[in-house]
Design a protein around this motif. Structure first.
Motif, PDB file in Angstrom:
ATOM      1  N   ALA A 172       0.676  -1.171   0.065  1.00 45.65           N
ATOM      2  CA  ALA A 172       0.111   0.091   0.080  1.00 45.65           C
ATOM      3  C   ALA A 172       0.818   1.429   0.066  1.00 45.65           C
ATOM      4  CB  ALA A 172      -1.010  -0.136   1.253  1.00 45.65           C
ATOM      5  N   LYS A 173       1.973   1.272   0.763  1.00 43.37           N
ATOM      6  CA  LYS A 173       2.970   2.535   0.998  1.00 43.37           C
ATOM      7  C   LYS A 173       3.535   2.742  -0.459  1.00 43.37           C
ATOM      8  CE  LYS A 173       3.378   2.436   5.909  1.00 43.37           C
ATOM      9  NZ  LYS A 173       4.200   2.164   7.110  1.00 43.37           N
ATOM     10  N   ALA A 174       4.012   1.560  -0.969  1.00 46.12           N
ATOM     11  CA  ALA A 174       4.667   1.798  -2.424  1.00 46.12           C
ATOM     12  C   ALA A 174       3.902   2.127  -3.291  1.00 46.12           C
ATOM     13  CB  ALA A 174       5.388   0.277  -2.646  1.00 46.12           C
ATOM     14  N   TYR A 175       2.459   1.615  -3.353  1.00 48.64           N
ATOM     15  CA  TYR A 175       1.498   2.101  -4.516  1.00 48.64           C
ATOM     16  C   TYR A 175       1.190   3.380  -4.259  1.00 48.64           C
ATOM     17  CZ  TYR A 175       1.133  -3.085  -4.960  1.00 48.64           C
ATOM     18  OH  TYR A 175       1.454  -4.318  -5.323  1.00 48.64           O
ATOM     19  N   ALA A 176       1.049   3.788  -3.093  1.00 48.87           N
ATOM     20  CA  ALA A 176       0.647   5.184  -2.980  1.00 48.87           C
ATOM     21  C   ALA A 176       1.762   6.324  -3.380  1.00 48.87           C
ATOM     22  CB  ALA A 176       0.488   5.584  -1.397  1.00 48.87           C
ATOM     23  N   GLU A 177       3.215   5.900  -2.874  1.00 48.58           N
ATOM     24  CA  GLU A 177       4.020   6.532  -3.651  1.00 48.58           C
ATOM     25  C   GLU A 177       4.288   6.724  -5.095  1.00 48.58           C
ATOM     26  OE1 GLU A 177       7.808   5.123  -1.694  1.00 48.58           O
ATOM     27  OE2 GLU A 177       7.108   5.787   0.329  1.00 48.58           O
ATOM     28  N   ALA A 178       3.781   5.617  -5.728  1.00 49.42           N
ATOM     29  CA  ALA A 178       3.596   5.641  -7.153  1.00 49.42           C
ATOM     30  C   ALA A 178       2.440   6.367  -7.904  1.00 49.42           C
ATOM     31  CB  ALA A 178       3.748   4.186  -7.647  1.00 49.42           C
ATOM     32  N   GLY A 179       1.608   6.718  -6.907  1.00 49.92           N
ATOM     33  CA  GLY A 179       0.414   7.415  -7.696  1.00 49.92           C
ATOM     34  C   GLY A 179      -1.047   7.031  -7.295  1.00 49.92           C
ATOM     35  N   ALA A 180      -1.146   5.842  -6.630  1.00 47.73           N
ATOM     36  CA  ALA A 180      -2.538   5.485  -6.127  1.00 47.73           C
ATOM     37  C   ALA A 180      -3.253   6.392  -5.390  1.00 47.73           C
ATOM     38  CB  ALA A 180      -2.377   3.866  -5.550  1.00 47.73           C
ATOM     39  N   ASP A 181      -4.430   6.202  -5.616  1.00 47.25           N
ATOM     40  CA  ASP A 181      -5.386   6.985  -4.876  1.00 47.25           C
ATOM     41  C   ASP A 181      -6.209   6.531  -3.782  1.00 47.25           C
ATOM     42  OD1 ASP A 181      -5.266   9.539  -6.538  1.00 47.25           O
ATOM     43  OD2 ASP A 181      -5.948   8.024  -8.123  1.00 47.25           O
ATOM     44  N   GLY A 182      -6.182   4.845  -3.846  1.00 47.06           N
ATOM     45  CA  GLY A 182      -6.759   3.893  -2.947  1.00 47.06           C
ATOM     46  C   GLY A 182      -6.215   2.703  -3.004  1.00 47.06           C
ATOM     47  N   ILE A 183      -6.541   1.768  -1.998  1.00 48.82           N
ATOM     48  CA  ILE A 183      -6.099   0.434  -1.930  1.00 48.82           C
ATOM     49  C   ILE A 183      -7.336  -0.352  -1.677  1.00 48.82           C
ATOM     50  CG2 ILE A 183      -5.504   0.851   0.686  1.00 48.82           C
ATOM     51  CD1 ILE A 183      -3.446  -1.318  -1.860  1.00 48.82           C
ATOM     52  N   PHE A 184      -7.332  -1.281  -2.329  1.00 47.36           N
ATOM     53  CA  PHE A 184      -8.290  -2.320  -2.384  1.00 47.36           C
ATOM     54  C   PHE A 184      -7.573  -3.715  -1.918  1.00 47.36           C
ATOM     55  CE2 PHE A 184     -11.575  -5.109  -5.276  1.00 47.36           C
ATOM     56  CZ  PHE A 184     -12.481  -5.387  -4.080  1.00 47.36           C
ATOM     57  N   VAL A 185      -8.342  -4.319  -0.783  1.00 46.19           N
ATOM     58  CA  VAL A 185      -7.906  -5.486  -0.177  1.00 46.19           C
ATOM     59  C   VAL A 185      -8.710  -6.428  -0.259  1.00 46.19           C
ATOM     60  CG1 VAL A 185      -6.037  -4.697   1.054  1.00 46.19           C
ATOM     61  CG2 VAL A 185      -8.182  -4.452   2.020  1.00 46.19           C
ATOM     62  N   PRO A 186      -9.247  -7.110  -1.243  1.00 43.30           N
ATOM     63  CA  PRO A 186     -10.269  -8.245  -1.149  1.00 43.30           C
ATOM     64  C   PRO A 186      -9.817  -9.374  -0.373  1.00 43.30           C
ATOM     65  CG  PRO A 186      -9.348  -8.201  -3.211  1.00 43.30           C
ATOM     66  CD  PRO A 186      -8.748  -6.818  -2.719  1.00 43.30           C
ATOM     67  N   GLY A 187     -10.537 -10.190   0.147  1.00 44.95           N
ATOM     68  CA  GLY A 187     -10.140 -11.114   1.100  1.00 44.95           C
ATOM     69  C   GLY A 187      -9.712 -10.916   2.727  1.00 44.95           C
ATOM     70  N   LEU A 188      -9.720  -9.448   2.859  1.00 48.11           N
ATOM     71  CA  LEU A 188      -9.426  -9.150   4.268  1.00 48.11           C
ATOM     72  C   LEU A 188     -10.915  -9.053   4.931  1.00 48.11           C
ATOM     73  CD1 LEU A 188      -7.428  -8.185   6.426  1.00 48.11           C
ATOM     74  CD2 LEU A 188      -7.521  -5.940   5.439  1.00 48.11           C
ATOM     75  N   ALA A 189     -11.141  -9.705   5.689  1.00 42.38           N
ATOM     76  CA  ALA A 189     -12.649  -9.772   6.206  1.00 42.38           C
ATOM     77  C   ALA A 189     -12.851  -9.564   7.709  1.00 42.38           C
ATOM     78  CB  ALA A 189     -13.444 -11.040   5.741  1.00 42.38           C
ATOM     79  N   ASP A 190     -11.693  -9.601   8.579  1.00 35.45           N
ATOM     80  CA  ASP A 190     -11.702  -9.591   9.844  1.00 35.45           C
ATOM     81  C   ASP A 190     -11.703  -7.979  10.277  1.00 35.45           C
ATOM     82  OD1 ASP A 190     -11.062 -11.101  12.732  1.00 35.45           O
ATOM     83  OD2 ASP A 190      -9.724  -9.339  12.520  1.00 35.45           O
ATOM     84  N   ALA A 191     -12.518  -7.696  11.102  1.00 37.60           N
ATOM     85  CA  ALA A 191     -12.678  -6.359  11.399  1.00 37.60           C
ATOM     86  C   ALA A 191     -11.706  -5.809  12.184  1.00 37.60           C
ATOM     87  CB  ALA A 191     -14.051  -6.020  12.601  1.00 37.60           C
ATOM     88  N   ASP A 192     -11.084  -6.423  13.125  1.00 40.03           N
ATOM     89  CA  ASP A 192      -9.556  -5.926  13.883  1.00 40.03           C
ATOM     90  C   ASP A 192      -8.612  -5.706  12.813  1.00 40.03           C
ATOM     91  OD1 ASP A 192     -11.179  -5.889  16.125  1.00 40.03           O
ATOM     92  OD2 ASP A 192     -10.545  -7.680  16.972  1.00 40.03           O
ATOM     93  N   LEU A 193      -8.462  -6.708  11.840  1.00 39.06           N
ATOM     94  CA  LEU A 193      -7.287  -6.732  11.015  1.00 39.06           C
ATOM     95  C   LEU A 193      -7.631  -5.506   9.947  1.00 39.06           C
ATOM     96  CD1 LEU A 193      -6.691 -10.460  10.018  1.00 39.06           C
ATOM     97  CD2 LEU A 193      -5.295  -8.617  11.715  1.00 39.06           C
ATOM     98  N   ILE A 194      -8.917  -5.414   9.580  1.00 37.31           N
ATOM     99  CA  ILE A 194      -9.365  -4.173   8.683  1.00 37.31           C
ATOM    100  C   ILE A 194      -8.849  -2.766   9.412  1.00 37.31           C
ATOM    101  CG2 ILE A 194     -11.123  -2.972   7.509  1.00 37.31           C
ATOM    102  CD1 ILE A 194     -12.495  -5.796   7.247  1.00 37.31           C
ATOM    103  N   ALA A 195      -9.175  -2.825  10.754  1.00 39.48           N
ATOM    104  CA  ALA A 195      -9.201  -1.475  11.406  1.00 39.48           C
ATOM    105  C   ALA A 195      -7.213  -0.988  11.313  1.00 39.48           C
ATOM    106  CB  ALA A 195      -9.597  -1.466  12.823  1.00 39.48           C
ATOM    107  N   GLN A 196      -6.604  -2.228  11.857  1.00 42.78           N
ATOM    108  CA  GLN A 196      -5.256  -2.414  11.771  1.00 42.78           C
ATOM    109  C   GLN A 196      -4.792  -1.886  10.417  1.00 42.78           C
ATOM    110  OE1 GLN A 196      -3.451  -5.892  12.861  1.00 42.78           O
ATOM    111  NE2 GLN A 196      -1.374  -5.307  12.097  1.00 42.78           N
ATOM    112  N   PHE A 197      -5.154  -2.238   9.323  1.00 40.46           N
ATOM    113  CA  PHE A 197      -4.629  -1.939   8.142  1.00 40.46           C
ATOM    114  C   PHE A 197      -4.933  -0.511   7.551  1.00 40.46           C
ATOM    115  CE2 PHE A 197      -5.102  -1.704   3.138  1.00 40.46           C
ATOM    116  CZ  PHE A 197      -3.927  -2.007   3.096  1.00 40.46           C
ATOM    117  N   CYS A 198      -6.226  -0.225   8.080  1.00 39.66           N
ATOM    118  CA  CYS A 198      -6.668   1.357   7.879  1.00 39.66           C
ATOM    119  C   CYS A 198      -5.721   2.416   8.603  1.00 39.66           C
ATOM    120  CB  CYS A 198      -8.176   1.604   8.067  1.00 39.66           C
ATOM    121  SG  CYS A 198      -9.377   0.790   7.144  1.00 39.66           S
ATOM    122  N   GLY A 199      -5.429   1.827   9.699  1.00 37.67           N
ATOM    123  CA  GLY A 199      -4.597   2.820  10.593  1.00 37.67           C
ATOM    124  C   GLY A 199      -3.062   2.817  10.137  1.00 37.67           C
ATOM    125  N   ALA A 200      -2.458   1.856   9.512  1.00 38.47           N
ATOM    126  CA  ALA A 200      -1.153   1.474   9.083  1.00 38.47           C
ATOM    127  C   ALA A 200      -0.616   2.169   7.943  1.00 38.47           C
ATOM    128  CB  ALA A 200      -0.982   0.052   9.017  1.00 38.47           C
TER     129      ALA A 200
END
Length: 247
Positions: A172-200
């Motif tokens: 996600a960080k590499a893609y952001a530096e390359a110019g991405a506007d959003g990050i799509f993470v299919p398969g990530l379905a656990d609420a705690d892990l989703i929150a962790q990813f959103c905050g990281a």
């Protein structure tokens, strides 16, 4: 609205904790139904678009047909349209960028662009995928919304969740530096892990909600900015027409 206005409106719909909810469509008719129901934007799903044309997912649908459907969808609705463009129908940054320009010319204001090796195995190396994203950004300018998809959680890797999370955050960080506007993470379905990813990492997070997945309210609480429904709407529609025909 013209391209600039639609692109700006679409970008503004991505708010952490107040997610854009997309019921993915597959043709002009389904796009119009969703837009007429009050949707602020319309998104295609590659699986559904391919299935509706009699093809499998994974760029089996010829690119000319994918662009034709994109143009028909964009012409049928007034709201912004984003297209699931899989791996961009090419490998090299230059070729992917050329194809992305064709997609914008078809009327799309955004695209999903995945890091899975379409037709192969595994994911593109981070550096290679970042170069592909950077080429799209350079070709399309700042307004077009690049929703970078990572299949770290969706490719059957059995590594511990912490390892997968580290990989996804790094991508996600590499893609952001390359110019991405959003990050799509299919398969990530656990609420705690989703929150962790959103905050990281800083990009607006898009998750895919299927079947008995987490409620939209819970996903919003986790910090999600965009929710897709993947092939779910197409599957439900085909099930309904099949049931009606069987009566």
């Amino acid at each position: 609205m013209g391209f600039s206005e639609k692109a700006a409106a679409f970008r503004g719909l991505h708010a952490k904790g107040d997610p854009l909810v997309l019921h993915n469509i597959w043709d002009a008719g389904s796009a119009k139904a969703v837009a007429d129901a009050g949707a602020s934007a319309v998104a295609t799903g590659s699986w559904a678009v391919a299935a509706a044309q009699g093809f499998a997912d994974g760029e089996a649908l010829p690119m000319a047909d994918a662009l034709r459907v994109a143009g028909q969808v964009a012409g049928a609705v007034e709201v912004p349209v984003t297209v699931d463009f899989e791996g961009g129908y090419a490998l090299t940054p230059t070729e992917v960028a050329v194809n992305a320009v064709l997609l914008r010319e078809a009327g799309a204001v955004g695209m999903n662009f995945e890091d899975r090796v379409v037709g192969g195995e595994g994911l593109h190396p981070v550096r290679d995928q970042a170069a592909r994203i950077a080429a799209i950004r350079a070709a399309l300018g700042p307004a077009f919304f690049i929703n970078a998809r990572t299949d770290v959680f969706f490719c059957g890797d059995t590594a511990p969740a912490a390892d997968l999370m580290a990989q996804a955050v790094a991508r996600a960080k590499a893609y952001a530096e390359a110019g991405a506007d959003g990050i799509f993470v299919p398969g990530l379905a656990d609420a705690d892990l989703i929150a962790q990813f959103c905050g990281a990492q800083e990009l607006p997070v898009n998750v895919m909600r299927m079947g008995d997945a987490l409620p939209i309210e819970e996903l919003a609480k986790a910090g999600v900015a965009r929710i897709s429904h993947g092939p779910g709407p197409y599957i439900a529609a085909m099930k309904a027409i099949g049931a009606a025909a069987a009566v």
